[in-house]
Enzyme design. Structure first.
Site, mmCIF file in Angstrom:
data_model
loop_
_atom_site.group_PDB
_atom_site.id
_atom_site.type_symbol
_atom_site.label_atom_id
_atom_site.label_comp_id
_atom_site.label_asym_id
_atom_site.label_seq_id
_atom_site.Cartn_x
_atom_site.Cartn_y
_atom_site.Cartn_z
ATOM 1 N N SER A 146 -14.221 -3.204 88.875
ATOM 2 C CA SER A 146 -14.751 -3.480 90.204
ATOM 3 C C SER A 146 -13.761 -4.395 90.916
ATOM 4 O O SER A 146 -13.468 -5.488 90.444
ATOM 5 C CB SER A 146 -16.121 -4.159 90.062
ATOM 6 O OG SER A 146 -16.590 -4.627 91.298
ATOM 7 N N LYS A 172 -13.924 0.890 91.383
ATOM 8 C CA LYS A 172 -14.991 0.592 92.360
ATOM 9 C C LYS A 172 -14.467 -0.438 93.347
ATOM 10 O O LYS A 172 -13.993 -1.490 92.938
ATOM 11 C CB LYS A 172 -16.226 0.070 91.622
ATOM 12 C CG LYS A 172 -17.335 -0.472 92.512
ATOM 13 C CD LYS A 172 -18.581 -0.799 91.712
ATOM 14 C CE LYS A 172 -19.089 -2.197 92.020
ATOM 15 N NZ LYS A 172 -20.299 -2.535 91.229
ATOM 16 N N LYS A 174 -15.136 -3.007 96.510
ATOM 17 C CA LYS A 174 -16.112 -3.704 97.342
ATOM 18 C C LYS A 174 -15.775 -3.405 98.791
ATOM 19 O O LYS A 174 -14.583 -3.371 99.165
ATOM 20 C CB LYS A 174 -16.036 -5.208 97.081
ATOM 21 C CG LYS A 174 -16.525 -5.599 95.696
ATOM 22 C CD LYS A 174 -18.027 -5.403 95.571
ATOM 23 C CE LYS A 174 -18.536 -5.915 94.238
ATOM 24 N NZ LYS A 174 -19.999 -5.775 94.117
ATOM 25 N N ASP A 199 -18.995 -0.262 96.750
ATOM 26 C CA ASP A 199 -20.205 -1.099 96.625
ATOM 27 C C ASP A 199 -20.220 -2.069 97.795
ATOM 28 O O ASP A 199 -19.280 -2.844 97.976
ATOM 29 C CB ASP A 199 -20.164 -1.874 95.298
ATOM 30 C CG ASP A 199 -21.410 -2.728 95.068
ATOM 31 O OD1 ASP A 199 -22.349 -2.662 95.887
ATOM 32 O OD2 ASP A 199 -21.441 -3.446 94.045
ATOM 33 N N GLU A 225 -22.686 2.518 96.409
ATOM 34 C CA GLU A 225 -23.648 1.596 95.787
ATOM 35 C C GLU A 225 -24.223 0.626 96.814
ATOM 36 O O GLU A 225 -23.476 -0.031 97.544
ATOM 37 C CB GLU A 225 -22.925 0.832 94.668
ATOM 38 C CG GLU A 225 -23.813 -0.157 93.927
ATOM 39 C CD GLU A 225 -23.058 -0.882 92.799
ATOM 40 O OE1 GLU A 225 -21.941 -0.453 92.432
ATOM 41 O OE2 GLU A 225 -23.591 -1.887 92.290
ATOM 42 N N ASP A 252 -28.550 -0.961 93.318
ATOM 43 C CA ASP A 252 -28.320 -2.104 92.436
ATOM 44 C C ASP A 252 -29.423 -3.127 92.762
ATOM 45 O O ASP A 252 -30.516 -3.101 92.156
ATOM 46 C CB ASP A 252 -26.892 -2.650 92.671
ATOM 47 C CG ASP A 252 -26.555 -3.910 91.895
ATOM 48 O OD1 ASP A 252 -27.438 -4.466 91.223
ATOM 49 O OD2 ASP A 252 -25.398 -4.384 91.969
ATOM 50 N N LYS A 276 -28.500 -3.694 85.348
ATOM 51 C CA LYS A 276 -28.042 -5.038 84.989
ATOM 52 C C LYS A 276 -29.218 -5.760 84.354
ATOM 53 O O LYS A 276 -30.218 -6.018 85.035
ATOM 54 C CB LYS A 276 -27.629 -5.827 86.232
ATOM 55 C CG LYS A 276 -26.327 -5.427 86.871
ATOM 56 C CD LYS A 276 -26.062 -6.272 88.117
ATOM 57 C CE LYS A 276 -24.780 -5.818 88.805
ATOM 58 N NZ LYS A 276 -24.674 -6.365 90.175
ATOM 59 N N GLY A 304 -22.039 -5.294 86.098
ATOM 60 C CA GLY A 304 -21.595 -6.582 85.575
ATOM 61 C C GLY A 304 -21.794 -7.665 86.604
ATOM 62 O O GLY A 304 -21.943 -7.379 87.804
#
Ligand code: OSB
Ligand code: MG
Length: 384
Positions: A146, A172, A174, A199, A225, A252, A276, A304
């Site tokens: 990520s 992934k 952000k 995400d 996400e 999430d 998670k 994570g």
């Protein structure tokens, strides 16, 4: 599965560590430079110790919990429930903890330390306790990385290249409004066939739905996400219908429990799930979410929260269950830390995989020497 003997707990130690990240991690809700980690050790009479870490952030940004609220819950409400032999297994603990509303990250810390301890006293790797007698967990887990928000697209492409060179498969990114299209497209241009996810940590609104659908199409995204606020169920469902076939909406923050997952599935608001344990109150609820998604024939993956090797080990045991079929956000120790709490550190293996630690329980212990150096405070409670 053998019937777990009750745990006779003797002592709980809650240490607060400050662990500097190798590089700052920026998301739409803020930038983390060092993690404040609550590390819980639960010792039983026979001398066995179970460990877990709390994933709450220093500040309430990802969710309303923070290190301070989690410490308060753990010390004043959750650990006292373990005294006197009450609530000594993870499931009995959860039954006791259910009287307190919310605070899943605090509850997960205690529940996960109890799971580790239970597995150790049974002489089993945690993954076998989680999988039960009828399914076979994996020995390695496919992972990705990520990548935080970067200052410009070229910097982001360089970071992605570094991770690809280290062997990471899925990437992934952000994203947030203004740091999205140019960044994502630059990465896609530089890596035409990399599995690419984004995400947003709730940073968009339903108005942005057409933009996100176009971006997913233009950059061939596999996963989008949590683009919208956690209670924006209908917006996520509408996005799921607007996305290209290959792109899965993934929740999430929205999914704090099994009933919320049922809601999301009924609405068509999620096509995979970031599981998670900290967000959902522990490993038992995580396994329920995993099983519910398997019944819906949808894959899950493990998220994570920049964990140290202790939390990472828990997550790897969980992510070894069969319906964790997409790459998880569990990277090697050196992606986060110059020195991890566990020795040996987690290393990336061929095929972008991490190995589930062997041995009983989570299979790792915190290195006393490292913990002592990073410790900011510590508190011990006698439990009898
Ligand atoms: O939304 O998945 C998230 C880290 C902190 C808080 C929220 C998130 C993340 C990550 C990092 O994406 C995943 C990792 O630990 O590698
Ligand atoms: Mg996320």
């Amino acid at each position: 599965m053998p019937v777990p003997p009750p745990l006779a707990l003797r002592r709980a130690t809650l240490e607060e560590l400050e662990v500097p990240l190798r590089r700052p991690f920026a998301t739409s809700f803020g930038t983390e430079r060092r993690r404040r980690v609550l590390l819980l050790s639960l010792e039983e009479r026979g001398g066995e110790v179970g460990y877990a870490e709390c994933v709450a952030g220093r500040d309430p940004l990802y969710s309303y919990e923070s290190v301070a609220t989690a410490r308060e819950m753990i010390v004043h409400y959750l650990l006292p429930g373990l005294a006197g032999g009450r609530g000594a297994g993870p499931l009995a603990f959860l039954a006791h903890a259910a009287r307190f509303r919310g605070h899943p990250m605090a509850k997960a810390t205690v529940e996960m330390a109890l799971f580790d301890l239970q597995a150790r006293t049974l002489g089993l790797p945690l993954q076998h306790l989680l999988a039960g007698p009828h399914r076979r967990p994996r020995t390695t887990v496919e992972v990705g990385v990520s990548v935080g928000l970067a200052k410009d697209p070229a910097t982001l492409v360089d970071q992605v290249r570094e991770y690809r060179d280290q062997g990471y498969g899925r990437i992934k990114l952000k994203v947030e409004p203004g740091r999205d299209e140019a960044y994502v497209r630059a990465v896609r241009r530089a890596f035409p066939s990399v599995p690419l996810w984004v995400d947003a940590n709730q940073a968009y609104s339903a108005r942005d739905l057409p933009f996100l659908a176009r971006l997913a199409h233009a950059a061939s995204l596999d996963v989008v996400e949590q683009p919208f606020p956690e209670d924006a169920w209908q917006a996520h469902a509408r996005l799921a219908r607007a996305l290209p076939r290959r792109t899965r909406v993934c929740l999430d923050e929205s999914i704090a429990s099994l009933p919320l997952l049922d809601l999301a599935l009924a609405l068509g608001a999620t096509r995979t799930l970031n599981v998670k344990p900290g967000r959902v109150g522990g490993l038992a609820e995580s396994v329920r979410l995993h099983d519910r998604m398997a019944r819906a024939r949808l894959p899950v993956w493990c998220g994570g929260m920049l964990e140290t090797g202790i939390g990472r080990a828990h997550n790897l045991h969980l992510a070894s269950l069969p319906n964790f079929r997409l790459p998880s956000d569990l990277s090697a120790s050196d992606r986060y830390w110059t020195e991890d709490l566990v020795d040996p550190p987690f290393r990336l293996e061929r095929g972008s995989r991490l190995r589930v630690p062997r041995g009983t329980g989570v299979g790792v212990e915190p290195e006393e020497r490292v913990v002592r150096r990073l410790r900011r405070r510590s508190r011990t409670l006698v439990l009898r």
